[in-house]
Design a protein around this motif. Structure first.
Motif, PDB file in Angstrom:
ATOM      1  N   SER A 226       0.846  -1.197   0.000  1.00  0.00           N
ATOM      2  CA  SER A 226       0.000   0.000   0.000  1.00  0.00           C
ATOM      3  C   SER A 226       0.880   1.245   0.000  1.00  0.00           C
ATOM      4  O   SER A 226       2.080   1.189   0.274  1.00  0.00           O
ATOM      5  CB  SER A 226      -0.922   0.011   1.227  1.00  0.00           C
ATOM      6  N   TYR A 227       0.264   2.365  -0.305  1.00  0.00           N
ATOM      7  CA  TYR A 227       0.975   3.645  -0.243  1.00  0.00           C
ATOM      8  C   TYR A 227       0.001   4.729   0.196  1.00  0.00           C
ATOM      9  O   TYR A 227      -1.218   4.609   0.013  1.00  0.00           O
ATOM     10  CB  TYR A 227       1.602   3.996  -1.599  1.00  0.00           C
ATOM     11  N   ARG A 228       0.547   5.761   0.768  1.00  0.00           N
ATOM     12  CA  ARG A 228      -0.279   6.892   1.222  1.00  0.00           C
ATOM     13  C   ARG A 228       0.458   8.182   0.903  1.00  0.00           C
ATOM     14  O   ARG A 228       1.648   8.322   1.207  1.00  0.00           O
ATOM     15  CB  ARG A 228      -0.557   6.778   2.726  1.00  0.00           C
ATOM     16  N   LEU A 229      -0.246   9.098   0.293  1.00  0.00           N
ATOM     17  CA  LEU A 229       0.357  10.375  -0.091  1.00  0.00           C
ATOM     18  C   LEU A 229      -0.178  11.478   0.801  1.00  0.00           C
ATOM     19  O   LEU A 229      -1.393  11.665   0.913  1.00  0.00           O
ATOM     20  CB  LEU A 229       0.011  10.669  -1.560  1.00  0.00           C
ATOM     21  N   SER A 230       0.719  12.189   1.473  1.00  0.00           N
ATOM     22  CA  SER A 230       0.327  13.345   2.281  1.00  0.00           C
ATOM     23  C   SER A 230       0.919  14.594   1.630  1.00  0.00           C
ATOM     24  O   SER A 230       1.529  14.523   0.559  1.00  0.00           O
ATOM     25  CB  SER A 230       0.859  13.199   3.709  1.00  0.00           C
ATOM     26  N   LEU A 234       5.471  10.620   0.762  1.00  0.00           N
ATOM     27  CA  LEU A 234       4.872   9.410   0.223  1.00  0.00           C
ATOM     28  C   LEU A 234       5.308   8.286   1.147  1.00  0.00           C
ATOM     29  O   LEU A 234       6.504   8.046   1.328  1.00  0.00           O
ATOM     30  CB  LEU A 234       5.369   9.138  -1.199  1.00  0.00           C
ATOM     31  N   THR A 235       4.339   7.601   1.754  1.00  0.00           N
ATOM     32  CA  THR A 235       4.646   6.475   2.637  1.00  0.00           C
ATOM     33  C   THR A 235       4.290   5.187   1.919  1.00  0.00           C
ATOM     34  O   THR A 235       3.168   5.025   1.427  1.00  0.00           O
ATOM     35  CB  THR A 235       3.861   6.567   3.956  1.00  0.00           C
ATOM     36  N   TYR A 236       5.260   4.286   1.837  1.00  0.00           N
ATOM     37  CA  TYR A 236       5.084   3.018   1.128  1.00  0.00           C
ATOM     38  C   TYR A 236       5.250   1.877   2.111  1.00  0.00           C
ATOM     39  O   TYR A 236       6.185   1.867   2.919  1.00  0.00           O
ATOM     40  CB  TYR A 236       6.113   2.902   0.005  1.00  0.00           C
ATOM     41  N   GLN A 237       4.348   0.903   2.048  1.00  0.00           N
ATOM     42  CA  GLN A 237       4.413  -0.230   2.971  1.00  0.00           C
ATOM     43  C   GLN A 237       4.241  -1.546   2.220  1.00  0.00           C
ATOM     44  O   GLN A 237       3.350  -1.697   1.388  1.00  0.00           O
ATOM     45  CB  GLN A 237       3.335  -0.117   4.052  1.00  0.00           C
ATOM     46  N   ASN A 238       5.138  -2.489   2.521  1.00  0.00           N
ATOM     47  CA  ASN A 238       5.084  -3.811   1.898  1.00  0.00           C
ATOM     48  C   ASN A 238       5.603  -4.807   2.922  1.00  0.00           C
ATOM     49  O   ASN A 238       6.797  -4.891   3.187  1.00  0.00           O
ATOM     50  CB  ASN A 238       5.952  -3.818   0.634  1.00  0.00           C
ATOM     51  N   LEU A 243       8.648   2.706   3.988  1.00  0.00           N
ATOM     52  CA  LEU A 243       9.526   3.753   3.472  1.00  0.00           C
ATOM     53  C   LEU A 243       8.813   5.095   3.527  1.00  0.00           C
ATOM     54  O   LEU A 243       7.629   5.194   3.184  1.00  0.00           O
ATOM     55  CB  LEU A 243       9.907   3.450   2.017  1.00  0.00           C
ATOM     56  N   THR A 244       9.536   6.117   3.949  1.00  0.00           N
ATOM     57  CA  THR A 244       9.021   7.481   3.934  1.00  0.00           C
ATOM     58  C   THR A 244       9.840   8.257   2.914  1.00  0.00           C
ATOM     59  O   THR A 244      11.045   8.467   3.098  1.00  0.00           O
ATOM     60  CB  THR A 244       9.136   8.132   5.325  1.00  0.00           C
ATOM     61  N   LEU A 245       9.181   8.689   1.848  1.00  0.00           N
ATOM     62  CA  LEU A 245       9.874   9.254   0.692  1.00  0.00           C
ATOM     63  C   LEU A 245       9.306  10.621   0.329  1.00  0.00           C
ATOM     64  O   LEU A 245       8.176  10.956   0.707  1.00  0.00           O
ATOM     65  CB  LEU A 245       9.724   8.302  -0.500  1.00  0.00           C
ATOM     66  N   PRO A 246      10.060  11.417  -0.424  1.00  0.00           N
ATOM     67  CA  PRO A 246       9.523  12.721  -0.842  1.00  0.00           C
ATOM     68  C   PRO A 246       8.351  12.556  -1.804  1.00  0.00           C
ATOM     69  O   PRO A 246       8.249  11.528  -2.505  1.00  0.00           O
ATOM     70  CB  PRO A 246      10.718  13.381  -1.538  1.00  0.00           C
TER      71      PRO A 246
END
Length: 422
Positions: A226-230, A234-238, A243-246
């Protein structure tokens, strides 16, 4: 009809004209001819190939994969279509276009090797790209699938992973008029012994059924990752990985698909490397900024799904108080009504341009479909994208944003106009 065959000393332009003339059909579905040539010339056994199919997002997903692999020191060959300005854009080695002679050499080798087997322009170009990769021997090869998947010329290879980005209705005359039918065609790139990654957020059952039938292991968005954009991240989870990314400059959905593909193949680098890559990643023709004063963007959005993403980007600027001007040019066989419907809430002023390319539609026809979606619509018709840009620029001020969209041809015309203007 006899065609004069170019030589190894001929120009790339001569070769491209030849390719356009040697097959009676622009699209000729089926893999028999392509596979015969591919097997004969050793293209079907190229190593470390990743196939990337989908209605939208193939190009941005491929760019993301390419950039992350390059950041780790791997060499990468990438094939994409169509091009915007130059044919050379279709084949990249390590992110760079190749000189004309490399393409000419590949065309010449393929022409010598194909015998009397007929190939379409796209098939010839696809096999020539495989010839380039055979010669250059990159560590990884990224192949962007053209039309569909099951019967696309790229599907003659044996991939280490098969990727489907999104599923939507496009090319209905070839792929079917439901997402289930389109999904089944895209799933044709699956293999029993290679993982599949599917980034669509509402995966058609036909994809699951075919994967089960083959025995393909599928890693799916919202099921396995899944991923979530704030606003800031961009937070990615697997699984156990977070991962916390720009915030990327391309759709987060496609970034997540690329990350999942690399994670599945044990090729995902550390968070710091990923952050550096995403901070600098842009893709031509995807909400590409052509100018800041006046503010002009170009986007190849030409089907409902890509138009919805475009609308979300325009909405961000509308929230800032921008007056959005749209200049649209589209092909005859696209669902123009659905595209207009997807963006209409974000557009304040409409301009419609005729396209002179193959299948290009006239502005008058676009206006009929625009009226069908916006009954009281006001619009201005233009004979070309260039004429439309010339006209719109005269009235723009700092509160205006111009979006040029509707097809690769429309964006190419806009980029060419801007280059000439400069």
């Amino acid at each position: 009809m006899t065609h004069v065959v170019p030589s190894q000393s001929s120009s790339l332009e001569d070769w491209l004209c030849y390719l356009e003339s040697i097959h009676p059909q622009n699209i000729d579905m089926g893999l028999t001819r392509v596979r015969q040539v591919g097997e004969k010339l050793g293209y079907t056994s190229l190593p470390n190939v990743i196939l990337i199919a989908g209605t939208n997002g193939k190009g941005t997903t491929a760019r993301c994969l390419e950039a992350i692999l390059l950041a780790q020191g791997y060499s990468v060959g990438t094939y994409a279509s169509p091009h915007l300005i130059r044919y050379n854009e279709r084949v990249r080695i390590n992110g760079a276009e190749l000189p004309d002679q490399d393409h000419v050499d590949a065309f010449h080798a393929l022409e010598q090797g194909r015998g009397d087997i007929s190939l379409t322009y796209f098939e010839f170009g696809t096999l020539a790209a495989l010839e380039v990769f055979k010669q250059k021997q990159p560590d990884y090869i990224l192949l962007e699938v053209g039309l569909g998947g099951r019967l696309d010329a790229t599907n003659i290879v044996e991939p280490i992973a098969s990727v489907i980005t999104t599923i939507d209705l496009d090319h209905k005359e070839y792929l079917g008029d439901t997402r289930e039918l389109v999904g089944r065609e895209k799933a044709g790139i699956f293999r029993a012994d290679a993982p599949a990654i599917v980034g669509d957020l509402a995966i058609p059952q036909s994809i699951w059924h075919y994967a089960e039938e083959l025995g393909t292991h599928v890693t799916a968005a919202q099921k396995n990752y899944s991923y979530r954009l704030s606003t800031d991240y961009l937070t990615y989870q697997n699984g156990d990985l977070t991962l916390t990314l720009p915030v990327p400059n391309i759709p987060a959905q496609n970034v997540a698909t690329a990350l999942t593909t690399l994670h599945t193949l044990a090729l995902l680098p550390d968070q710091n490397t990923l952050s550096k890559v995403l901070a600098n990643l842009t893709v031509e023709g995807r909400f590409q900024c052509l100018s800041k004063q006046p503010l002009v963007f170009a986007d190849v959005a030409h089907n409902p799904e890509s138009a919805r993403y475009l609308a979300s980007k325009l909405g961000e600027f509308k929230a800032q108080g921008k007056h959005v001007i749209a200049l649209a040019g589209m092909l005859q066989d696209k669902d123009q009504k659905a595209v207009f419907n997807a963006v209409k809430a974000e557009v304040d002023e409409w301009h419609l341009a005729s396209l002179s390319c193959f299948r290009g539609d006239q502005a008058e026809n676009l206006s009929l479909n625009l009226k069908a979606e916006i009954v009281d619509s006001q619009f201005t018709l233009h004979t070309s994208v260039a004429q439309g840009l010339t006209s719109v620029f005269k009235t723009m001020d700092e509160e205006d944003l111009l979006i040029v969209f509707g097809s690769f041809y429309t964006v190419a015309d806009a980029i060419a106009f801007w280059q000439n203007k400069e």
